[in-house]
Motif scaffolding. Sequence first.
Motif, PDB file in Angstrom:
ATOM      1  N   ASP A  75     -52.287  18.402  75.429  1.00  0.00           N
ATOM      2  CA  ASP A  75     -53.437  17.055  74.904  1.00  0.00           C
ATOM      3  C   ASP A  75     -54.048  17.604  75.451  1.00  0.00           C
ATOM      4  N   GLU A 117     -57.855  10.800  63.533  1.00  0.00           N
ATOM      5  CA  GLU A 117     -57.208  10.689  62.386  1.00  0.00           C
ATOM      6  C   GLU A 117     -56.405  11.885  61.598  1.00  0.00           C
ATOM      7  N   ALA A 120     -55.280  14.608  64.614  1.00  0.00           N
ATOM      8  CA  ALA A 120     -53.870  13.990  64.782  1.00  0.00           C
ATOM      9  C   ALA A 120     -53.220  15.464  63.465  1.00  0.00           C
ATOM     10  N   GLN A 124     -50.771  18.365  63.843  1.00  0.00           N
ATOM     11  CA  GLN A 124     -49.142  18.557  63.437  1.00  0.00           C
ATOM     12  C   GLN A 124     -48.579  19.178  62.334  1.00  0.00           C
ATOM     13  N   ASP A 161     -44.500   4.664  72.792  1.00  0.00           N
ATOM     14  CA  ASP A 161     -44.602   6.625  72.565  1.00  0.00           C
ATOM     15  C   ASP A 161     -44.853   6.195  71.113  1.00  0.00           C
ATOM     16  N   PHE A 162     -45.610   7.530  70.192  1.00  0.00           N
ATOM     17  CA  PHE A 162     -46.489   7.619  68.798  1.00  0.00           C
ATOM     18  C   PHE A 162     -44.513   7.747  67.947  1.00  0.00           C
ATOM     19  N   SER A 163     -45.105   7.521  66.766  1.00  0.00           N
ATOM     20  CA  SER A 163     -43.741   7.587  66.484  1.00  0.00           C
ATOM     21  C   SER A 163     -43.897   9.447  65.697  1.00  0.00           C
ATOM     22  N   THR A 164     -45.589   9.716  65.668  1.00  0.00           N
ATOM     23  CA  THR A 164     -45.588  11.303  65.167  1.00  0.00           C
ATOM     24  C   THR A 164     -45.615  11.924  66.195  1.00  0.00           C
ATOM     25  N   SER A 165     -45.634  13.793  65.932  1.00  0.00           N
ATOM     26  CA  SER A 165     -45.591  14.255  67.052  1.00  0.00           C
ATOM     27  C   SER A 165     -47.010  14.322  68.016  1.00  0.00           C
ATOM     28  N   GLY A 167     -49.657  12.051  68.661  1.00  0.00           N
ATOM     29  CA  GLY A 167     -51.006  11.116  68.825  1.00  0.00           C
ATOM     30  C   GLY A 167     -52.635  10.536  69.193  1.00  0.00           C
ATOM     31  N   SER A 183     -46.358  13.322  71.547  1.00  0.00           N
ATOM     32  CA  SER A 183     -45.416  12.334  72.034  1.00  0.00           C
ATOM     33  C   SER A 183     -44.543  12.391  73.489  1.00  0.00           C
TER      34      SER A 183
END
Length: 248
Positions: A75, A117, A120, A124, A161-165, A167, A183
Motif C-alpha cells: 500500500d 483512479e 490505481a 494494476q 474487499d476491493f474487486s480489483t487488485s 484499491g 486488495s
Amino acid sequence: MSQGREIFIAGTSDDVAREAAARFVALASEAIGLRGRFSVLLSGGSTPRKLYSLLAQPPFVNAVQWEKIFLFFADERFVPHNDIESTYLLVRETLLDVAPIPLKNCFPMPTEGMTLEGAAASYQGAIETFFGATDDWAFDLAFLGMGPDGHTASLFPGRPDFSTSVGIVRDSPKPPPERLTLSLKAINRSRAVIFLVTGADKADRVREVLGDDGSDCGLPAARVEASGSATVWLLDLQSATGLDARLR
Ligand code: 6PG
C-alpha cells in the motif's frame, strides 16, 4: 487452502527486524533457485524501518542477489514521493539508496500527476506487465504490519474487499486519508506472508487475531493467509503479552 499460522516471538523490535531479515534472505534464495527472481510486497509504518535498514547492511546486504529482487508495495499513502509520510521515501532512504538494488527493480505506487483512479489503474497495469499473461500470478513474499485497530496494508476494519487488485482509499482512519492498497485477494496470492508487529498498543489486537479461542474476529489482518506456506507473525514481547502461555 489455509496453511495455518506460525507465531514467532522475538524479544525486542530489533530482534523482530533481524528475524525478518534472515527470513527474507532464505526466501529470496529459495525463490531465485526455483523461479529465477524474488518479488516482494513492502509496507510502511514504523516497524519495517528497522528491517529495511538491516537489509541494506552486512551481513544481509551481501547475502542476496539484488539484481534478481523486485520490490512492490502492499500500500502507499497518496502523497508526493518526497513527503515525510511517503512509504516510498522510507524505502528509498533506508534501502534503495544504500543497497546495490537496480532502481528499475523497484515499483513504487504512483502518487503524483494523476488521480487516485489513474494511479490505481497504472499500478494494476505494472503488476500485470511484471507477471505477464497469467491468471495465477503471485508475489513471493508480503511484509505486512498491523495497526492497533487490526488494519493491515490500507485495508481497514468494517470495509469490504476491493474487486480489483489495487484499491483506492479516500478516508483512511489512519492519516493521511488518501491511499492506494492491494486488495486482500491480491495480498492472499502471496506465497509467503510475514507480519511484523511490535509495541504494547498492539497487544489486544494480537490476542484477538491470534488467540486460540477458535473464533474468526473478521479483522483485515486476521483474514490474511499466505498461499504457499504458513502465515508468519513475528512479534516482540510487548505485543505478545495477551497471548496464552501455550502460544508464547
Ligand atoms: C502504513 C501501512 C500500515 C502499517 C500499520 C502498522 O500506514 O503505511 O499501510 O498498514 O503497516 O499501520 O504500522 P506501524 O508499524 O507504524 O505500527
